[in-house]
Design an enzyme around this catalytic site. Sequence first.
Site, PDB file in Angstrom:
ATOM      1  CB  SER A 108       8.871   4.595  -2.131  1.00  0.00           C
ATOM      2  OG  SER A 108      10.189   4.091  -2.158  1.00  0.00           O
ATOM      3  CB  SER A 109      11.517   2.046   1.946  1.00  0.00           C
ATOM      4  OG  SER A 109      12.244   1.758   0.774  1.00  0.00           O
ATOM      5  CB  CYS A 110      13.441   6.012  -1.285  1.00  0.00           C
ATOM      6  SG  CYS A 110      12.256   6.422  -2.543  1.00  0.00           S
ATOM      7  CE1 TYR A 137       8.865   7.905  -7.240  1.00  0.00           C
ATOM      8  CE2 TYR A 137       9.973   7.639  -5.127  1.00  0.00           C
ATOM      9  CZ  TYR A 137       9.139   7.149  -6.111  1.00  0.00           C
ATOM     10  OH  TYR A 137       8.586   5.895  -5.965  1.00  0.00           O
ATOM     11  CE  LYS A 141       5.163   7.410  -5.810  1.00  0.00           C
ATOM     12  NZ  LYS A 141       4.024   6.525  -6.078  1.00  0.00           N
ATOM     13  CG  HIS A 180      14.919   0.770  -8.693  1.00  0.00           C
ATOM     14  ND1 HIS A 180      13.668   0.533  -9.202  1.00  0.00           N
ATOM     15  CD2 HIS A 180      14.861   2.012  -8.148  1.00  0.00           C
ATOM     16  CE1 HIS A 180      12.888   1.578  -8.981  1.00  0.00           C
ATOM     17  NE2 HIS A 180      13.588   2.487  -8.344  1.00  0.00           N
TER      18      HIS A 180
END
Length: 327
Positions: A108-110, A137, A141, A180
């Site tokens: 994910s970009s986060c 999280y 990841k 989100h």
Amino acid sequence: MDRNSRIFVAGHRGLVGSAIVRQLAETGYTDLVLRDRSQLDLTDQAAVRAFFDREEIAYVIIAAAKVGGILANERCGADFIRDNLLIQTNVIDAAWRAGVKKLLFLGSSCLYPKHAEQPIKEEALLSGPMEPSNKPYAVAKIAGITMCQAYRKQYGFNAICAMPSNLYGPGDHFEPETSHALPGMIRRFHDAKMAGDPTVTLWGTGTPRREFLYVDDMADACLHLMERYDGEDIVNVGPGEDIAIGDLAGMIRETVGYPGTLGHDLDKPDGHPRKLMDVSRLFATGWRPKIGLPEGLQRTYEWFLKNAAPPAPAQPAPAQPISHAAE
Ligand SMILES: NC(=O)c1ccc[n+]([C@@H]2O[C@H](COP(=O)([O-])OP(=O)(O)OC[C@H]3O[C@@H](n4cnc5c(N)ncnc54)[C@H](OP(=O)(O)O)[C@@H]3O)[C@@H](O)[C@H]2O)c1
């Protein structure tokens, strides 16, 4: 992959998984293996190994994960790190042991550092401190990505990793507590419209810029990578352009048909001024998104009305400002 390949889409009922299943079916893939959580709990290692031993899967796309917005991440960090570590470790390892030909894992970009240089290149991963609110999280990841790369290096396992931007579309989650930012806004404007609220309030100035990819484009990119990319390097998947949150709110207001005004709570923080991924690595392979925000929002709102809107007359959540800070 040929059209008769046996493909396991983990998490096929989720936002991304359901779009991938739609895309595979439309493209002509016929042998899809799908199991919901009651049939196969991916945190159960023995069950996952037995499943792979039995099913003779050729390709795997992992769209199963514990995913959520800022509130869920802050409240349930233990669940986020445990479930994600278990799901991805079980699936990646069992897939390799069973001789799966190729696997796609989604980051994910986060996961990128909080202050990564914009637009964010893939090389920025692990180059600085991460956003604290979703650290459990993100750590899980990043472990999944590292596992794919290590299995490739040590065992020659063709595991690839994509880094999606913020996604939205049919199948999204619209509950105020767990959603989100974008689906949360759709829900907020819809509730305000139904309740006749005069104003919807946005956190901060509305000037921070964020990127959003329609989930069918994400699914299209996943297939593109499964069919054409075999590298160790992670690949950003996004629209390649961003939008100011205030402008997005205006578009959503129009899509929903909310007649009231948009207010700003200037006591609330703006968050990072910009979050945009550099997608030149993906675009160099010939892929481009097809669905822009106006069309994507329209389709998403239609899906929301049919599938996720609370029964009218809706009671709005008590004047919750819209936050986008950690996304
Ligand atoms: N949504 C975004 O904006 C976004 C952005 C960047 C990256 N991603 C990545 O995309 C992937 C999919 O996200 P999503 O938004 O599609 O999430 P989602 O809608 O919440 O779907 C997740 C799916 O995983 C399944 N799942 C969770 N735990 C499971 C378990 N123990 N056993 C079996 N299935 C389990 C869920 O099943 P249940 O329905 O039974 O819970 C659900 O079908 C994730 O890896 C996420 O990191 C998403």
